[in-house]
Design a protein around this motif. Structure first.
Motif, PDB file in Angstrom:
ATOM      1  N   ARG A  19       0.834  -1.208   0.000  1.00 20.32           N
ATOM      2  CA  ARG A  19       0.000   0.000   0.000  1.00 20.32           C
ATOM      3  C   ARG A  19       0.869   1.259   0.000  1.00 20.32           C
ATOM      4  O   ARG A  19       0.651   2.190  -0.783  1.00 20.32           O
ATOM      5  CB  ARG A  19      -0.916  -0.010   1.222  1.00 20.32           C
ATOM      6  N   GLN A  20       1.871   1.275   0.876  1.00 17.28           N
ATOM      7  CA  GLN A  20       2.683   2.481   1.007  1.00 17.28           C
ATOM      8  C   GLN A  20       3.542   2.733  -0.226  1.00 17.28           C
ATOM      9  O   GLN A  20       3.708   3.884  -0.653  1.00 17.28           O
ATOM     10  CB  GLN A  20       3.533   2.391   2.272  1.00 17.28           C
ATOM     11  N   ARG A  23       1.420   4.048  -3.044  1.00 18.60           N
ATOM     12  CA  ARG A  23       1.168   5.481  -2.822  1.00 18.60           C
ATOM     13  C   ARG A  23       2.356   6.331  -3.259  1.00 18.60           C
ATOM     14  O   ARG A  23       2.195   7.511  -3.600  1.00 18.60           O
ATOM     15  CB  ARG A  23       0.866   5.741  -1.347  1.00 18.60           C
ATOM     16  N   GLN A  24       3.553   5.731  -3.245  1.00 16.75           N
ATOM     17  CA  GLN A  24       4.757   6.447  -3.668  1.00 16.75           C
ATOM     18  C   GLN A  24       4.971   6.355  -5.178  1.00 16.75           C
ATOM     19  O   GLN A  24       5.991   6.820  -5.690  1.00 16.75           O
ATOM     20  CB  GLN A  24       5.977   5.876  -2.943  1.00 16.75           C
ATOM     21  N   LEU A  50      -5.522   2.798  -5.735  1.00 14.42           N
ATOM     22  CA  LEU A  50      -4.139   2.444  -6.042  1.00 14.42           C
ATOM     23  C   LEU A  50      -4.148   1.395  -7.162  1.00 14.42           C
ATOM     24  O   LEU A  50      -4.050   0.191  -6.899  1.00 14.42           O
ATOM     25  CB  LEU A  50      -3.451   1.897  -4.784  1.00 14.42           C
TER      26      LEU A  50
END
Length: 245
Positions: A19-20, A23-24, A50
């Motif tokens: 997920r992180q 997001r990047q 996403l």
């Protein structure tokens, strides 16, 4: 768009790391032993806005599965920017040195150590094509030989013969891998996500998956001046980040 493969990413820390990094702006290959579970996890992240997440069938204990995953990803891209070796099992508790079976050692090492070797070696050629390749091996402060030898350490009495031994072996593999890649742009580190509440420990952990995912993603995103061949535990040493082997 940068790409990353995360093993064991359909739940827990691997899922949050996916997920992180999505997001990047990463395209995330979400490795899952059970493809249906991986597809459900990918669909959840896609529903969160996403779209650059896709599930890949990947059982790190199965050489043919690893080869098939490498072939599938190779059909989609010629470059892999990062690999997060996250898949792991504990082998159940208790794990006494006098009572743990050889079968328990074999099962845990097959996932936590041999699985990392299988996946890393299979994808190393794609990683070499990246300008800033990163490998993060998810380690554990509970596998620090130095800390486990210190009676003053708060977890000194929390011993286990199997899982910590597998992670200690993983740490040694990380050191050697980083050494062999020392004259390249690679950054290779063992990162402890902290004592995180997940299925792995029956949610007895004190940290959150959000914190753990942040710690792992940080070393995927690290710059060319970042560390390599290091054992990082920001839960244990939040200032310097490094922890004794």
């Amino acid at each position: 768009m940068k790409t990353v493969l995360i093993t064991g990413a359909n739940k827990g820390i691997g899922f949050e790391t996916a997920r992180q990094l999505a997001r990047q702006g990463y395209h995330v290959y979400l490795g899952s032993r059970d493809l249906a579970n991986g597809q459900r996890a990918a669909a959840q992240l896609q529903a969160e806005g996403l779209p650059t997440v896709e599930a890949i069938a990947l059982d790190v204990t199965d050489t043919e599965s690893v080869r098939a995953a490498r072939a599938e990803i190779g059909r989609k891209t010629t470059v892999l920017d990062a690999l997060v070796n996250n898949a792991a099992i504990t082998g159940g508790m208790p794990q006494t040195a006098t009572g743990a079976s050889v079968a328990a050692f074999e099962a845990v090492f097959n996932t936590n150590v041999f699985g990392v070797v299988r996946v890393t070696q299979a994808f190393l050629d794609l990683l070499h094509q990246a300008p800033q390749p990163r490998i993060v091996n998810v380690g554990s402060s509970g596998a620090s030989l130095t800390l486990h030898s210190d009676p003053a350490w708060k977890y000194y009495h929390h011993k286990g013969a199997v899982y910590p031994a597998s992670k200690a072996a993983l740490h040694m593999y990380t050191i050697v891998l980083a050494y062999e890649l020392r004259d390249t742009p690679f950054r290779v580190n063992a990162v402890d996500p902290g004592f995180t509440a997940t299925d792995l420990n029956n949610h007895r952990g004190t940290g959150t998956v959000e914190e753990a995912g942040t710690r792992i993603a940080k070393y995927v995103l690290v710059g060319d001046d970042g560390p390599t061949g290091r054992f990082i535990s920001e839960e244990y040493t939040p200032v310097t980040g490094e922890i004794p082997w």
